[in-house]
Design a protein around this motif. Structure first.
Motif, PDB file in Angstrom:
ATOM      1  N   GLN A 105      -3.997  -1.429   1.502  1.00  0.00           N
ATOM      2  CA  GLN A 105      -3.530  -0.074   1.784  1.00  0.00           C
ATOM      3  C   GLN A 105      -3.061   0.015   3.229  1.00  0.00           C
ATOM      4  N   GLN A 106      -2.092   0.879   3.447  1.00  0.00           N
ATOM      5  CA  GLN A 106      -1.616   1.168   4.797  1.00  0.00           C
ATOM      6  C   GLN A 106      -1.416   2.665   4.924  1.00  0.00           C
ATOM      7  N   ASP A 107      -2.176   3.283   5.812  1.00  0.00           N
ATOM      8  CA  ASP A 107      -2.129   4.746   5.970  1.00  0.00           C
ATOM      9  C   ASP A 107      -2.319   5.445   4.633  1.00  0.00           C
ATOM     10  N   LEU A 108      -3.284   4.948   3.836  1.00  0.00           N
ATOM     11  CA  LEU A 108      -3.654   5.491   2.528  1.00  0.00           C
ATOM     12  C   LEU A 108      -2.624   5.195   1.438  1.00  0.00           C
ATOM     13  N   HIS A 109      -1.511   4.526   1.770  1.00  0.00           N
ATOM     14  CA  HIS A 109      -0.520   4.153   0.765  1.00  0.00           C
ATOM     15  C   HIS A 109      -0.945   2.839   0.111  1.00  0.00           C
ATOM     16  N   ILE A 110      -0.980   2.806  -1.228  1.00  0.00           N
ATOM     17  CA  ILE A 110      -1.299   1.573  -1.941  1.00  0.00           C
ATOM     18  C   ILE A 110      -0.103   0.632  -1.831  1.00  0.00           C
ATOM     19  N   GLN A 111      -0.326  -0.574  -1.320  1.00  0.00           N
ATOM     20  CA  GLN A 111       0.735  -1.562  -1.162  1.00  0.00           C
ATOM     21  C   GLN A 111       0.789  -2.444  -2.417  1.00  0.00           C
ATOM     22  N   PHE A 112       1.589  -2.032  -3.382  1.00  0.00           N
ATOM     23  CA  PHE A 112       1.593  -2.707  -4.683  1.00  0.00           C
ATOM     24  C   PHE A 112       2.914  -3.385  -5.031  1.00  0.00           C
ATOM     25  N   CYS A 113       3.988  -3.088  -4.282  1.00  0.00           N
ATOM     26  CA  CYS A 113       5.320  -3.542  -4.677  1.00  0.00           C
ATOM     27  C   CYS A 113       5.428  -5.060  -4.778  1.00  0.00           C
ATOM     28  N   GLN A 114       4.709  -5.772  -3.900  1.00  0.00           N
ATOM     29  CA  GLN A 114       4.782  -7.233  -3.940  1.00  0.00           C
ATOM     30  C   GLN A 114       3.998  -7.823  -5.099  1.00  0.00           C
ATOM     31  N   ALA A 115       3.162  -7.017  -5.733  1.00  0.00           N
ATOM     32  CA  ALA A 115       2.283  -7.537  -6.789  1.00  0.00           C
ATOM     33  C   ALA A 115       2.773  -7.225  -8.191  1.00  0.00           C
ATOM     34  N   ILE A 116       3.888  -6.508  -8.311  1.00  0.00           N
ATOM     35  CA  ILE A 116       4.361  -6.148  -9.645  1.00  0.00           C
ATOM     36  C   ILE A 116       5.741  -6.728  -9.910  1.00  0.00           C
TER      37      ILE A 116
END
Length: 459
Positions: free
Chosen positions: A226-237
């Motif tokens: 997470q970065q500033d409460l944003h879930i960092q998922f784009c690289q994992a999908i």
């Protein structure tokens, strides 16, 4: 009552077949309705040592809300009863039984979903949420997650029939506004505002978005960075940029920046608005903030931004306070001038004069200094002005070297600071907050205006 034993009968009507799930003070049972000869789900709340009145409140609320819901993808309310056995006393809620596996169970069994299937799943759930949120008052599920979504076996090109179950955390807006704050939900799927006990229809959208991310990544939301409460998922999908953008809208931590309704999210799923850190549509400049003192002169050949004086901030007041004793001449300096060598006295006098001049300059800057950021067809200039006197801060910057307009968010303890920067080949060339104290709206407005004039993308 021993719920592990089948053939026991509750309320003289519901014959237990098996236990479906168990929590402290709660049981969910599969039973046979002896009157209709149909299988039903019986949820039991026990009044034991671990009993909490808040649990009863939620249990009763679930029964009341389910009784008034009529949707083919939501379990139907059938019955509500109290029981008083030898060793147990409690309440029972009877619902229709849906013969389907949970999404969680199917994922654990190895089922995988394509992007089209995830979209189909999302659309079906958004239709359910739209129905709930359109009730009067709106009904918020508050616990959307894979284990609360049932899915029948797929057939042909269909992902299967989708059902939303377990309304044990449900809340309506009227109950919320009554003043009681109850924090319920599942960590990882709860939006930030839900931790404060206050939810909106958009809160369910966040939970749905987090659920869809789990389906596509196979990772629980808490396992993703997470970065500033944003879930960092784009690289994992493995998904299209458009669908990834739509998911970002769904799990936007800021309630104000998230989709506001299931209807809007459903309409945007095939063609989501572009994601930027500043504005929804980078081609449409923001309106000028009403109370801003910033002046903007814009023509096709020139963009000039005139920043007002910074005023007396804490840092400036501190610096002036430190210099003032030197500027006005303290008794210490007066005594030194009288007793020391003439050369030293001259140095001290020169220091005092310099301090006076510098303090005067700081005061005049706070009152009247204006900074002009001038963008022309092929160059950028930064010009400062005080009472008619002007000087240039930097050498002229070639306009085609400007590659980025960006707002950077830096967190320090509990403070959130925003800065608006202009970069030239990854080198910082202009920090707006150095020259003027900008509000968030002013930063967003200027960033949009500059980016549009330069035909650059904001980041």
């Amino acid at each position: 009552m021993n719920t592990n034993t089948s053939n026991q009968v509750l309320n003289h009507r519901y014959q237990i077949i098996r236990e479906l799930s168990r929590q402290t003070g709660r049981r969910t049972l599969l039973a046979l309705d002896l009157e209709t000869q149909r299988q039903v789900v019986v949820k039991i709340l026990y009044l034991g040592q671990d009993f909490d009145w808040q649990d009863l409140k939620l249990f009763e609320r679930e029964s009341i809300i389910l009784k008034n819901l009529h949707h083919p993808q939501i379990p139907n309310y059938l019955d509500y009863f109290e029981f008083d056995a030898t060793n147990d006393k409690g309440f029972g809620l009877v619902q229709t039984y849906i013969e389907a596996q949970s999404l969680e169970a199917q994922l654990q069994a190895g089922r995988r979903f394509s992007e089209d299937e995830v979209k189909e799943l999302a659309k079906s759930l958004l239709v359910i949420l739209d129905y709930l949120h359109e009730q009067e008052p709106p009904i918020i599920h508050r616990d959307i997650k894979p284990s609360n979504i049932l899915l029948t076996n797929r057939s042909g090109n269909s992902v299967g029939e989708v059902y939303l179950v377990d309304f044990g955390s449900v809340q309506n807006i009227a109950a919320q506004e009554g003043g009681t704050i109850t924090v319920v939900g599942t960590y990882g799927y709860m939006p930030p505002e839900q931790f404060g006990g206050r939810t909106k229809p958009a809160s369910d959208l966040y939970s749905l978005g987090a659920t869809l991310i789990y389906i596509m990544t196979g990772l629980h939301p808490t396992e993703l960075p997470q970065q500033d409460l944003h879930i960092q998922f784009c690289q994992a999908i493995d998904a299209s940029q458009e669908f990834a953008s739509w998911l970002e809208w769904m799990v936007e931590p800021s309630l104000e920046k998230r989709f506001t309704s299931a209807k809007i999210a459903l309409a945007a799923i095939e063609n989501p608005p572009a994601r930027t850190n500043l504005v929804k549509d980078s081609n449409q400049p923001l309106n000028k903030p009403l109370e801003t003192k910033i002046r903007l002169i814009k023509t096709p050949e020139k963009l000039e931004i005139i920043l007002p004086p910074t005023g007396f901030g804490i840092g400036l007041i501190t610096l002036i306070s430190c210099l003032t004793p030197i500027a006005i001449g303290s008794p210490f300096f007066s005594q030194m001038l009288a007793q020391t060598h003439a050369f030293i006295a001259f140095i001290v006098w020169l220091l005092q004069i310099s301090a006076i001049a510098f303090v005067g300059f700081l005061i005049l800057s706070a009152i009247d200094k204006r900074t002009r950021l001038q963008l022309q067809s092929n160059q950028m200039n930064i010009v400062n002005e005080i009472f008619g006197f002007t000087w240039q801060s930097y050498e002229t910057i070639t306009i085609y070297d400007i590659a980025q307009i960006t707002v950077v968010y830096d967190t320090y303890e509990t403070r959130l600071k925003e800065n608006l920067f202009i970069f030239n080949q990854n080198k910082l060339v202009f920090d707006f907050d150095t020259y003027s104290n900008l509000t968030t709206l002013e930063r967003e407005w200027l960033a949009a205006e500059i980016s549009n004039w330069l035909k650059l993308q904001m980041s």
